[in-house]
Design a protein around this motif. Structure first.
Motif, short mmCIF file in Angstrom:
data_model
loop_
_atom_site.label_atom_id
_atom_site.label_comp_id
_atom_site.label_asym_id
_atom_site.label_seq_id
_atom_site.Cartn_x
_atom_site.Cartn_y
_atom_site.Cartn_z
N SER A 1 -19.57 -2.15 -31.43
CA SER A 1 -19.87 -0.98 -32.36
C SER A 1 -18.88 -0.37 -33.03
O SER A 1 -18.38 0.47 -33.75
N THR B 1 -24.82 -1.38 -31.99
CA THR B 1 -26.43 -0.84 -31.48
C THR B 1 -25.84 1.08 -31.42
O THR B 1 -26.72 1.71 -31.15
N SER C 1 -25.41 4.61 -32.25
CA SER C 1 -26.29 5.61 -33.11
C SER C 1 -25.61 6.28 -34.47
O SER C 1 -25.85 7.13 -35.47
N ASP D 1 -25.35 5.49 -37.75
CA ASP D 1 -26.70 5.95 -38.43
C ASP D 1 -26.37 7.28 -39.24
O ASP D 1 -26.70 7.75 -40.25
N ASN D 2 -24.95 7.25 -39.40
CA ASN D 2 -24.42 8.90 -40.16
C ASN D 2 -23.61 7.94 -41.48
O ASN D 2 -22.90 7.90 -41.64
N LYS D 3 -25.25 8.68 -42.30
CA LYS D 3 -24.41 7.93 -43.86
C LYS D 3 -23.25 8.37 -44.86
O LYS D 3 -23.05 8.07 -45.36
N ARG E 1 -28.83 -2.61 -40.74
CA ARG E 1 -28.35 -3.67 -39.06
C ARG E 1 -30.09 -3.97 -39.02
O ARG E 1 -30.68 -3.29 -39.44
N THR F 1 -31.29 1.21 -32.66
CA THR F 1 -29.21 1.36 -32.15
C THR F 1 -29.91 2.14 -30.68
O THR F 1 -30.73 1.58 -29.87
N ASP G 1 -26.20 8.77 -25.38
CA ASP G 1 -27.53 9.26 -26.63
C ASP G 1 -28.97 8.84 -25.09
O ASP G 1 -30.00 9.27 -25.66
#
Length: 230
Positions: free
Chosen positions: A102, A125, A127, A130-132, A140, A144, A180
């Motif tokens: 990652s 994996t 997270s 996930d921040n666009k 993916r 996550t 997380d």
């Protein structure tokens, strides 16, 4: 063009650096997939030749060894992203597949996102991806860390546990998974006491375990992870 990032090496006892076996399999799989596509072969996918009979698209492939390093990966990415869109010998990439870590994928996701190049991943994996805003073209096919953490929390909750401790290795993977895990636990009104240790540092894990003794947890989890590369 299909760009593939295949990376990580292991050091043998005689000092020889060899590709890790699992990534050789990934590399071989990618190569076979491109070969079947270009040859319109139905050896693996029975309907491929029929589906592609009117298709005039053919793929080229570059395989890169980033050695699990964000720095090495970034240099490789900058090199290929600086190619001319009109070049036939070294064409500009239309997509990226990879990488494993990652920490590496986060760097690549930013660079390829800036150039609007799709970035597909099946291993990373975190997270954070996930921040666009930082990874606009990243997708993916694996869950996550946060989704992975949820079953742990739900299982402990089903046992009536509301407070648990975590011992995790202080690397990128361990730190992010611990973060997380705490987020998911807080969502379920559970309290987490986390202690890290540094792999290879004498006395580090002993100090961490000593610190855990001072917390009155119902149970504790171990988050242990080591990079495949030496």
């Amino acid at each position: 063009m299909l760009r593939i990032s295949i990376h990580t090496r292991k050091t043998l006892s005689d000092g020889t650096r060899m590709p890790n076996e699992s990534f050789i399999y990934i590399q071989a799989g990618m190569y076979i997939a491109v070969k079947c596509f270009n040859e319109r072969s139905s050896t693996i996918l029975s309907h491929l030749s029929e589906t592609l009979q009117d298709c005039n698209i053919y793929l080229t492939i570059d395989i890169l060894d980033t050695m699990l390093s964000p720095i090495v990966a970034s240099w490789e990415a900058l090199e290929v992203l600086s190619r001319s869109p009109d070049s036939l010998q070294e064409p500009f990439p239309i997509s990226l597949a990879g990488s494993f870590r990652s920490a590496v994928s986060q760097h690549l996701a930013i660079l390829f996102g800036v150039c609007h190049v799709p970035h597909a991943n099946g291993q990373s994996t975190s997270s954070a991806l996930d921040n666009k805003d930082q990874a606009p073209t990243f997708v993916r096919v694996v869950p996550t860390n946060r989704l992975d953490a949820k079953p742990y929390v739900l299982y402990l909750q089903s046992l009536g546990i509301h407070h648990f401790s975590v011992l995790y290795i202080k690397d990128a993977n361990g730190t992010e998974f611990n973060r997380d895990l705490k987020v998911v636990a807080e969502e379920h009104d559970m309290r987490v006491f986390s202690v890290s240790y540094q792999d290879g540092v004498p006395g580090s894990i002993n100090r961490a375990i000593h610190e855990l003794k001072h917390d009155n947890s119902d149970i504790f989890l171990l988050l242990l992870y080591r990079l495949l590369a030496s």
